[in-house]
Design a protein around this motif. Sequence first.
Motif, PDB file in Angstrom:
ATOM      1  N   ALA A  81     -12.007  -9.488  46.773  1.00 46.71           N
ATOM      2  CA  ALA A  81     -12.023 -10.797  46.632  1.00 46.71           C
ATOM      3  C   ALA A  81     -11.846 -11.408  47.395  1.00 46.71           C
ATOM      4  CB  ALA A  81     -10.035 -10.832  46.782  1.00 46.71           C
ATOM      5  N   ASP A  82     -12.367 -11.180  49.347  1.00 47.42           N
ATOM      6  CA  ASP A  82     -12.984 -12.289  49.699  1.00 47.42           C
ATOM      7  C   ASP A  82     -14.463 -12.574  49.526  1.00 47.42           C
ATOM      8  OD1 ASP A  82     -10.801 -11.850  51.195  1.00 47.42           O
ATOM      9  OD2 ASP A  82     -11.267 -10.408  52.622  1.00 47.42           O
ATOM     10  N   ALA A  83     -15.317 -12.024  48.988  1.00 48.53           N
ATOM     11  CA  ALA A  83     -16.343 -12.310  48.448  1.00 48.53           C
ATOM     12  C   ALA A  83     -16.232 -13.206  47.657  1.00 48.53           C
ATOM     13  CB  ALA A  83     -17.317 -11.134  48.214  1.00 48.53           C
ATOM     14  N   GLY A  84     -15.798 -13.183  46.257  1.00 49.11           N
ATOM     15  CA  GLY A  84     -15.587 -14.121  45.524  1.00 49.11           C
ATOM     16  C   GLY A  84     -15.315 -15.113  46.353  1.00 49.11           C
ATOM     17  N   LYS A  85     -14.184 -15.581  47.304  1.00 52.96           N
ATOM     18  CA  LYS A  85     -13.669 -16.210  47.783  1.00 52.96           C
ATOM     19  C   LYS A  85     -15.354 -17.367  47.894  1.00 52.96           C
ATOM     20  CE  LYS A  85     -10.220 -18.274  50.890  1.00 52.96           C
ATOM     21  NZ  LYS A  85      -9.176 -17.854  51.890  1.00 52.96           N
ATOM     22  N   ARG A  86     -15.671 -16.428  48.650  1.00 57.80           N
ATOM     23  CA  ARG A  86     -16.908 -17.483  49.636  1.00 57.80           C
ATOM     24  C   ARG A  86     -17.472 -17.876  48.370  1.00 57.80           C
ATOM     25  NH1 ARG A  86     -16.142 -12.935  53.084  1.00 57.80           N
ATOM     26  NH2 ARG A  86     -17.794 -11.625  52.057  1.00 57.80           N
ATOM     27  N   ARG A 117      -6.286 -21.217  46.020  1.00 57.14           N
ATOM     28  CA  ARG A 117      -4.979 -20.993  46.013  1.00 57.14           C
ATOM     29  C   ARG A 117      -4.375 -20.858  44.354  1.00 57.14           C
ATOM     30  NH1 ARG A 117      -5.416 -23.331  51.053  1.00 57.14           N
ATOM     31  NH2 ARG A 117      -4.036 -25.152  50.068  1.00 57.14           N
ATOM     32  N   GLU A 118      -4.935 -22.022  43.710  1.00 61.45           N
ATOM     33  CA  GLU A 118      -4.390 -21.931  42.415  1.00 61.45           C
ATOM     34  C   GLU A 118      -4.649 -20.606  41.393  1.00 61.45           C
ATOM     35  OE1 GLU A 118      -5.054 -26.020  41.478  1.00 61.45           O
ATOM     36  OE2 GLU A 118      -3.615 -26.678  42.261  1.00 61.45           O
ATOM     37  N   LEU A 119      -5.673 -20.800  42.141  1.00 62.49           N
ATOM     38  CA  LEU A 119      -6.270 -19.104  40.725  1.00 62.49           C
ATOM     39  C   LEU A 119      -5.511 -18.377  40.972  1.00 62.49           C
ATOM     40  CD1 LEU A 119     -10.141 -19.767  41.121  1.00 62.49           C
ATOM     41  CD2 LEU A 119      -8.995 -20.405  39.410  1.00 62.49           C
ATOM     42  N   GLU A 120      -4.868 -17.953  42.261  1.00 66.22           N
ATOM     43  CA  GLU A 120      -4.010 -16.712  42.473  1.00 66.22           C
ATOM     44  C   GLU A 120      -2.895 -16.954  42.271  1.00 66.22           C
ATOM     45  OE1 GLU A 120      -3.458 -16.703  47.265  1.00 66.22           O
ATOM     46  OE2 GLU A 120      -5.507 -16.473  47.099  1.00 66.22           O
ATOM     47  N   THR A 121      -2.402 -17.962  41.631  1.00 69.13           N
ATOM     48  CA  THR A 121      -0.913 -18.159  40.970  1.00 69.13           C
ATOM     49  C   THR A 121      -1.224 -18.043  38.926  1.00 69.13           C
ATOM     50  OG1 THR A 121      -0.861 -20.646  40.940  1.00 69.13           O
ATOM     51  CG2 THR A 121       0.468 -19.055  43.176  1.00 69.13           C
ATOM     52  N   LYS A 122      -2.307 -18.546  38.946  1.00 66.02           N
ATOM     53  CA  LYS A 122      -2.470 -19.081  37.577  1.00 66.02           C
ATOM     54  C   LYS A 122      -3.103 -17.151  36.996  1.00 66.02           C
ATOM     55  CE  LYS A 122      -4.343 -23.454  37.617  1.00 66.02           C
ATOM     56  NZ  LYS A 122      -5.669 -24.410  37.446  1.00 66.02           N
ATOM     57  N   LYS A 123      -2.375 -17.368  35.111  1.00 62.54           N
ATOM     58  CA  LYS A 123      -1.998 -16.027  34.525  1.00 62.54           C
ATOM     59  C   LYS A 123      -3.723 -15.744  34.041  1.00 62.54           C
ATOM     60  CE  LYS A 123       2.899 -15.274  34.283  1.00 62.54           C
ATOM     61  NZ  LYS A 123       3.715 -14.656  33.274  1.00 62.54           N
ATOM     62  N   VAL A 179     -12.395 -24.957  32.946  1.00 60.40           N
ATOM     63  CA  VAL A 179     -13.645 -26.290  33.111  1.00 60.40           C
ATOM     64  C   VAL A 179     -12.013 -26.707  34.511  1.00 60.40           C
ATOM     65  CG1 VAL A 179     -13.420 -29.273  32.732  1.00 60.40           C
ATOM     66  CG2 VAL A 179     -13.290 -27.349  31.190  1.00 60.40           C
ATOM     67  N   PHE A 180     -13.606 -26.952  35.683  1.00 54.31           N
ATOM     68  CA  PHE A 180     -12.724 -27.937  36.570  1.00 54.31           C
ATOM     69  C   PHE A 180     -13.017 -28.249  37.196  1.00 54.31           C
ATOM     70  CE2 PHE A 180     -16.525 -24.281  37.178  1.00 54.31           C
ATOM     71  CZ  PHE A 180     -17.286 -25.313  37.972  1.00 54.31           C
ATOM     72  N   THR A 181     -13.147 -29.184  38.463  1.00 51.74           N
ATOM     73  CA  THR A 181     -13.222 -30.753  38.732  1.00 51.74           C
ATOM     74  C   THR A 181     -14.277 -29.987  40.137  1.00 51.74           C
ATOM     75  OG1 THR A 181     -11.157 -31.243  38.005  1.00 51.74           O
ATOM     76  CG2 THR A 181     -11.969 -33.031  39.950  1.00 51.74           C
ATOM     77  N   VAL A 182     -15.499 -30.853  40.605  1.00 55.58           N
ATOM     78  CA  VAL A 182     -15.870 -31.172  41.101  1.00 55.58           C
ATOM     79  C   VAL A 182     -15.317 -32.357  42.193  1.00 55.58           C
ATOM     80  CG1 VAL A 182     -17.906 -31.422  41.783  1.00 55.58           C
ATOM     81  CG2 VAL A 182     -17.683 -30.530  40.372  1.00 55.58           C
ATOM     82  N   TYR A 183     -15.189 -32.374  43.265  1.00 47.98           N
ATOM     83  CA  TYR A 183     -14.962 -33.153  44.569  1.00 47.98           C
ATOM     84  C   TYR A 183     -16.164 -33.848  45.244  1.00 47.98           C
ATOM     85  CZ  TYR A 183      -9.988 -31.603  43.415  1.00 47.98           C
ATOM     86  OH  TYR A 183      -9.222 -31.704  41.830  1.00 47.98           O
ATOM     87  N   ALA A 237     -20.203 -22.597  46.271  1.00 54.69           N
ATOM     88  CA  ALA A 237     -20.261 -23.509  44.888  1.00 54.69           C
ATOM     89  C   ALA A 237     -19.380 -25.038  44.930  1.00 54.69           C
ATOM     90  CB  ALA A 237     -20.173 -22.935  43.784  1.00 54.69           C
ATOM     91  N   GLY A 238     -18.699 -25.154  45.925  1.00 54.55           N
ATOM     92  CA  GLY A 238     -18.277 -26.189  45.720  1.00 54.55           C
ATOM     93  C   GLY A 238     -16.260 -26.717  45.496  1.00 54.55           C
ATOM     94  N   LEU A 239     -15.932 -25.620  45.374  1.00 51.98           N
ATOM     95  CA  LEU A 239     -13.842 -25.453  44.986  1.00 51.98           C
ATOM     96  C   LEU A 239     -13.848 -25.694  46.700  1.00 51.98           C
ATOM     97  CD1 LEU A 239     -15.320 -24.024  42.519  1.00 51.98           C
ATOM     98  CD2 LEU A 239     -13.475 -22.519  41.908  1.00 51.98           C
ATOM     99  N   THR A 240     -12.697 -26.254  46.118  1.00 54.71           N
ATOM    100  CA  THR A 240     -11.630 -26.406  47.327  1.00 54.71           C
ATOM    101  C   THR A 240     -10.530 -25.122  47.977  1.00 54.71           C
ATOM    102  OG1 THR A 240     -10.338 -27.519  46.717  1.00 54.71           O
ATOM    103  CG2 THR A 240     -11.752 -28.723  46.921  1.00 54.71           C
ATOM    104  N   GLU A 241     -10.489 -25.089  49.149  1.00 59.22           N
ATOM    105  CA  GLU A 241      -9.377 -24.109  49.528  1.00 59.22           C
ATOM    106  C   GLU A 241      -7.974 -24.779  48.055  1.00 59.22           C
ATOM    107  OE1 GLU A 241      -8.833 -21.525  51.433  1.00 59.22           O
ATOM    108  OE2 GLU A 241     -11.038 -22.151  52.934  1.00 59.22           O
ATOM    109  N   THR A 242      -7.932 -26.024  47.759  1.00 57.46           N
ATOM    110  CA  THR A 242      -6.382 -26.152  47.239  1.00 57.46           C
ATOM    111  C   THR A 242      -7.189 -25.183  46.074  1.00 57.46           C
ATOM    112  OG1 THR A 242      -5.808 -27.867  48.317  1.00 57.46           O
ATOM    113  CG2 THR A 242      -5.071 -27.613  45.764  1.00 57.46           C
ATOM    114  N   GLN A 243      -8.087 -25.494  45.102  1.00 52.05           N
ATOM    115  CA  GLN A 243      -8.090 -24.738  43.334  1.00 52.05           C
ATOM    116  C   GLN A 243      -8.233 -23.390  43.622  1.00 52.05           C
ATOM    117  OE1 GLN A 243     -12.252 -27.155  43.841  1.00 52.05           O
ATOM    118  NE2 GLN A 243     -11.043 -27.774  41.713  1.00 52.05           N
TER     119      GLN A 243
END
Length: 527
Positions: A180-185, A198-204, A209-213, A190-196
């Motif tokens: 899990a930690d390796a996947g997060k890194r 954390r949202e993955l952890e709650t989604k079923k 498609v995701f947003t690039v900031y 890849a450019g995803l934010t901490e908020t994005q």
Amino acid sequence: MKTLSKFGIICFAVFVFVIAGCTKNKTPETDHGNMAAVGKEEQEIYYCPMHPEVQSPHPGACPICHMTLVKKHKTGENIPGEVVLSGSQGITANVTTAKVTVQSLEKEIVAYSVIDFADDGRKTISAKFNGRVEKLFVASNGQTVQKGTPLFTAYSADIYQTMAEYASLKRDAAGNSKLADAGKRKLLLAGLTETQIRELETKKEVDPVFTVYSPFTGIVVEKKIQEGSYFTEGTALYEVVDVSRLWNIAEVSEADAALLHSGMTASVTIPALLNKTFESRITLLYPAISKQNRTVKVRTDIVHADINLKPQMYGQTRFKIKMGQGILIPENAILFTGKRQLVYVKSGEGKFRAREITVGGRIGDSYQITAGLSAGEEIAASGGYLLDSESQLKSGGAAAEPMPGMKMNSGNEQGNAQPAEKPNPQPARKSNPASSDIHAGMDMKETAKAVMLDKNDPRLKKLGVFNTVCPVLGEEISSERTNVLYKGKIYGFCCKGCDKKFIADPERYLKNLSKDGKTFIGKKKEL
């Protein structure tokens, strides 16, 4: 016997009377002759300074140039090299004086400049994965973005798989935490934010498609992607520039650049913004000099720039330099003769004497004097060229005082110094109406030998350039090239190097010019 004695006495008396009468008649006649001779010697003579051959026993005006006649002083009254002016003559010649003082020297350098983006403020937003653009939020150049502003939505098979695996590991209580930690890194890289993440952890179910900031703040100067376009890892997507700090690039002469250094403050005035002024500081003096205009680029930084200040705007940059204490005199007080610089120092009431000086840098309309003058002396602040003309007409050449501690240069070709106590005055020149104005104030020895003229030499403005075509190559002369004085005429040239060839053998190249200097009659074969 008595009669004879009486007769003798009478004859003697008559003889004495006749002798006395002759003596009385002769004495007044002799005295009158002596008085006439004395009166002739002391008779006042008036002459024209520009045409010395015009003389009159009475005041008046010159019939040639209508200049007021000047009284000729008695022999021995004038010191060689000294000019004596009466009050009326000083007014006519517009001669004003000024006291030499030591003052604080502050030089202001003014240079034109251009505003530009700061190179270290340019950022490139590049792709960190392979994917496809689904929808653009920043779709045009010129848009302002902040760090964290949504740029576009993307689809990436690799990123979608990593997101799904990470979400699955987080939902599974017995999941492998290391995976899990390796996947997060990987997602963070890849450019995803901490908020994005954390949202993955709650989604079923993970959205593919995701947003690039945006990782930077600035203005988009170039957008390189479109909706639906594919990109690979490393592709440049946007070019962004931070405009909160801009560069101001000024160009100053190589002489002025020697007075500047990093850290100095400068003020930049922008005409397009109603002459609004911005404070800046020198951050770099470029190491190279421009070959075309002999200038050095000087970079100053404008921090917290106005939003209306845009790159490629023109500006005017001012640098103020404090140069300590020194002597500063007006430009009009100095006579630039090519080899020497002279001023006329007041030596008495209505009396002036030429003195050689050493000129330093130019400050505004004045020059710093490094040698030859001291505080308290009084100099001719204007009318110096008329004083010089008068001095040369009387002495045949300017007899300037040497600077303290040195001997006067005789002006010969070798430049050997001659003892000041053994002058070798030249005979006074006879001027004529056609040439007196041209040669007044000019060292005739310099015209006999070809010499280069400085662009600030007053003779260039007075005489003008004689020719319109180059005597060496036959091309049209350029105002940017150095001019050469030879035999009372100033010659121009088309390019660098022609002036040196001309100085080496002027008579050879003068044969290439027509009498009016407008036509090249030689063969155009020299390069």
